[in-house]
Design a protein around this motif. Structure first.
Motif, PDB file in Angstrom:
ATOM      1  N   ALA A   9     123.091 -24.058  70.413  1.00  0.00           N
ATOM      2  CA  ALA A   9     123.482 -22.787  71.012  1.00  0.00           C
ATOM      3  C   ALA A   9     123.054 -21.623  70.121  1.00  0.00           C
ATOM      4  N   ASP A  10     123.184 -21.786  68.805  1.00  0.00           N
ATOM      5  CA  ASP A  10     122.764 -20.734  67.874  1.00  0.00           C
ATOM      6  C   ASP A  10     121.254 -20.516  67.943  1.00  0.00           C
ATOM      7  N   ILE A  11     120.514 -21.606  67.999  1.00  0.00           N
ATOM      8  CA  ILE A  11     119.056 -21.503  68.098  1.00  0.00           C
ATOM      9  C   ILE A  11     118.665 -20.841  69.413  1.00  0.00           C
ATOM     10  N   LEU A  12     119.289 -21.257  70.506  1.00  0.00           N
ATOM     11  CA  LEU A  12     119.010 -20.680  71.811  1.00  0.00           C
ATOM     12  C   LEU A  12     119.309 -19.185  71.822  1.00  0.00           C
ATOM     13  N   ARG A  13     120.448 -18.800  71.273  1.00  0.00           N
ATOM     14  CA  ARG A  13     120.835 -17.394  71.217  1.00  0.00           C
ATOM     15  C   ARG A  13     119.810 -16.598  70.410  1.00  0.00           C
ATOM     16  N   SER A  14     119.373 -17.160  69.295  1.00  0.00           N
ATOM     17  CA  SER A  14     118.388 -16.494  68.450  1.00  0.00           C
ATOM     18  C   SER A  14     117.072 -16.301  69.189  1.00  0.00           C
ATOM     19  N   LEU A  15     116.632 -17.328  69.897  1.00  0.00           N
ATOM     20  CA  LEU A  15     115.382 -17.231  70.661  1.00  0.00           C
ATOM     21  C   LEU A  15     115.475 -16.161  71.739  1.00  0.00           C
ATOM     22  N   VAL A  16     116.573 -16.158  72.468  1.00  0.00           N
ATOM     23  CA  VAL A  16     116.761 -15.170  73.534  1.00  0.00           C
ATOM     24  C   VAL A  16     116.784 -13.760  72.958  1.00  0.00           C
ATOM     25  N   GLU A  17     117.460 -13.564  71.846  1.00  0.00           N
ATOM     26  CA  GLU A  17     117.532 -12.235  71.228  1.00  0.00           C
ATOM     27  C   GLU A  17     116.165 -11.776  70.735  1.00  0.00           C
ATOM     28  N   ARG A  18     115.383 -12.701  70.189  1.00  0.00           N
ATOM     29  CA  ARG A  18     114.031 -12.345  69.745  1.00  0.00           C
ATOM     30  C   ARG A  18     113.166 -11.935  70.924  1.00  0.00           C
ATOM     31  N   ILE A  19     113.262 -12.679  72.028  1.00  0.00           N
ATOM     32  CA  ILE A  19     112.498 -12.341  73.227  1.00  0.00           C
ATOM     33  C   ILE A  19     112.921 -10.971  73.752  1.00  0.00           C
ATOM     34  N   GLU A  20     114.221 -10.710  73.758  1.00  0.00           N
ATOM     35  CA  GLU A  20     114.718  -9.405  74.224  1.00  0.00           C
ATOM     36  C   GLU A  20     114.183  -8.268  73.353  1.00  0.00           C
ATOM     37  N   ARG A  21     114.150  -8.472  72.046  1.00  0.00           N
ATOM     38  CA  ARG A  21     113.611  -7.436  71.147  1.00  0.00           C
ATOM     39  C   ARG A  21     112.126  -7.201  71.421  1.00  0.00           C
ATOM     40  N   LEU A  22     111.388  -8.280  71.632  1.00  0.00           N
ATOM     41  CA  LEU A  22     109.968  -8.129  71.943  1.00  0.00           C
ATOM     42  C   LEU A  22     109.760  -7.398  73.264  1.00  0.00           C
ATOM     43  N   ASN A  23     110.591  -7.703  74.257  1.00  0.00           N
ATOM     44  CA  ASN A  23     110.492  -6.987  75.536  1.00  0.00           C
ATOM     45  C   ASN A  23     110.755  -5.505  75.355  1.00  0.00           C
ATOM     46  N   GLU A  24     111.697  -5.146  74.504  1.00  0.00           N
ATOM     47  CA  GLU A  24     111.965  -3.732  74.223  1.00  0.00           C
ATOM     48  C   GLU A  24     110.768  -3.077  73.553  1.00  0.00           C
ATOM     49  N   GLU A  25     110.136  -3.801  72.612  1.00  0.00           N
ATOM     50  CA  GLU A  25     108.955  -3.268  71.939  1.00  0.00           C
ATOM     51  C   GLU A  25     107.799  -3.094  72.920  1.00  0.00           C
ATOM     52  N   ILE A  26     107.627  -4.067  73.800  1.00  0.00           N
ATOM     53  CA  ILE A  26     106.567  -3.987  74.811  1.00  0.00           C
ATOM     54  C   ILE A  26     106.796  -2.786  75.715  1.00  0.00           C
ATOM     55  N   ASP A  27     108.043  -2.574  76.133  1.00  0.00           N
ATOM     56  CA  ASP A  27     108.362  -1.416  76.981  1.00  0.00           C
ATOM     57  C   ASP A  27     108.024  -0.116  76.267  1.00  0.00           C
ATOM     58  N   ALA A  28     108.350  -0.042  74.980  1.00  0.00           N
ATOM     59  CA  ALA A  28     108.060   1.167  74.201  1.00  0.00           C
ATOM     60  C   ALA A  28     106.546   1.377  74.087  1.00  0.00           C
ATOM     61  N   LEU A  29     105.807   0.307  73.833  1.00  0.00           N
ATOM     62  CA  LEU A  29     104.354   0.421  73.717  1.00  0.00           C
ATOM     63  C   LEU A  29     103.726   0.814  75.053  1.00  0.00           C
ATOM     64  N   ASN A  30     104.213   0.246  76.149  1.00  0.00           N
ATOM     65  CA  ASN A  30     103.695   0.618  77.470  1.00  0.00           C
ATOM     66  C   ASN A  30     103.966   2.084  77.771  1.00  0.00           C
ATOM     67  N   SER A  31     105.116   2.566  77.343  1.00  0.00           N
ATOM     68  CA  SER A  31     105.439   3.981  77.518  1.00  0.00           C
ATOM     69  C   SER A  31     104.475   4.849  76.709  1.00  0.00           C
ATOM     70  N   ASP A  32     104.187   4.424  75.484  1.00  0.00           N
ATOM     71  CA  ASP A  32     103.233   5.156  74.647  1.00  0.00           C
ATOM     72  C   ASP A  32     101.847   5.176  75.296  1.00  0.00           C
ATOM     73  N   LYS A  33     101.433   4.018  75.829  1.00  0.00           N
ATOM     74  CA  LYS A  33     100.125   3.922  76.472  1.00  0.00           C
ATOM     75  C   LYS A  33     100.066   4.842  77.695  1.00  0.00           C
ATOM     76  N   LYS A  34     101.134   4.870  78.454  1.00  0.00           N
ATOM     77  CA  LYS A  34     101.195   5.748  79.629  1.00  0.00           C
ATOM     78  C   LYS A  34     101.038   7.209  79.197  1.00  0.00           C
ATOM     79  N   GLY A  35     101.670   7.556  78.085  1.00  0.00           N
ATOM     80  CA  GLY A  35     101.546   8.914  77.567  1.00  0.00           C
ATOM     81  C   GLY A  35     100.122   9.255  77.159  1.00  0.00           C
ATOM     82  N   ILE A  36      99.419   8.306  76.577  1.00  0.00           N
ATOM     83  CA  ILE A  36      98.031   8.526  76.171  1.00  0.00           C
ATOM     84  C   ILE A  36      97.152   8.744  77.395  1.00  0.00           C
ATOM     85  N   TYR A  37      97.358   7.927  78.441  1.00  0.00           N
ATOM     86  CA  TYR A  37      96.576   8.126  79.666  1.00  0.00           C
ATOM     87  C   TYR A  37      96.906   9.479  80.306  1.00  0.00           C
TER      88      TYR A  37
END
Length: 81
Positions: A9-37
């Motif tokens: 359960a601890d490993i699963l929770r850690s994996l899910v949290e890491r994926i969630e953080r990456l999704n947040e980073e991806i959203d931020a980068l996509n927003s930055d890219k949209k701003g550049i365009y």
């Protein structure tokens, strides 16, 4: 809950949290890219053409030349050249 289940359960929770953080980073980068365009459009550049250029630069030269040759052949066959 057994120790094995707790560890899993601890490993699963850690994996899910890491994926969630990456999704947040991806959203931020996509927003930055949209701003550049948007900045490019404001400067008079065509965003669609810029996207195509970025895509072409990802390809190696030989692959790009092969695709362009095939496209040219198809355009000629359809009377578009």
């Amino acid at each position: 809950m057994s120790d094995t289940q707790s560890v899993a359960a601890d490993i699963l929770r850690s994996l899910v949290e890491r994926i969630e953080r990456l999704n947040e980073e991806i959203d931020a980068l996509n927003s930055d890219k949209k701003g550049i365009y948007g900045e490019a459009r404001a400067g008079g550049f065509d965003a669609k053409a810029l996207r195509k250029l970025v895509s072409l630069r990802k390809q190696d030269r030989d692959e790009r030349m092969e695709q362009e040759a095939i496209l040219e052949l198809y355009k000629q066959a359809l009377g578009m050249a």
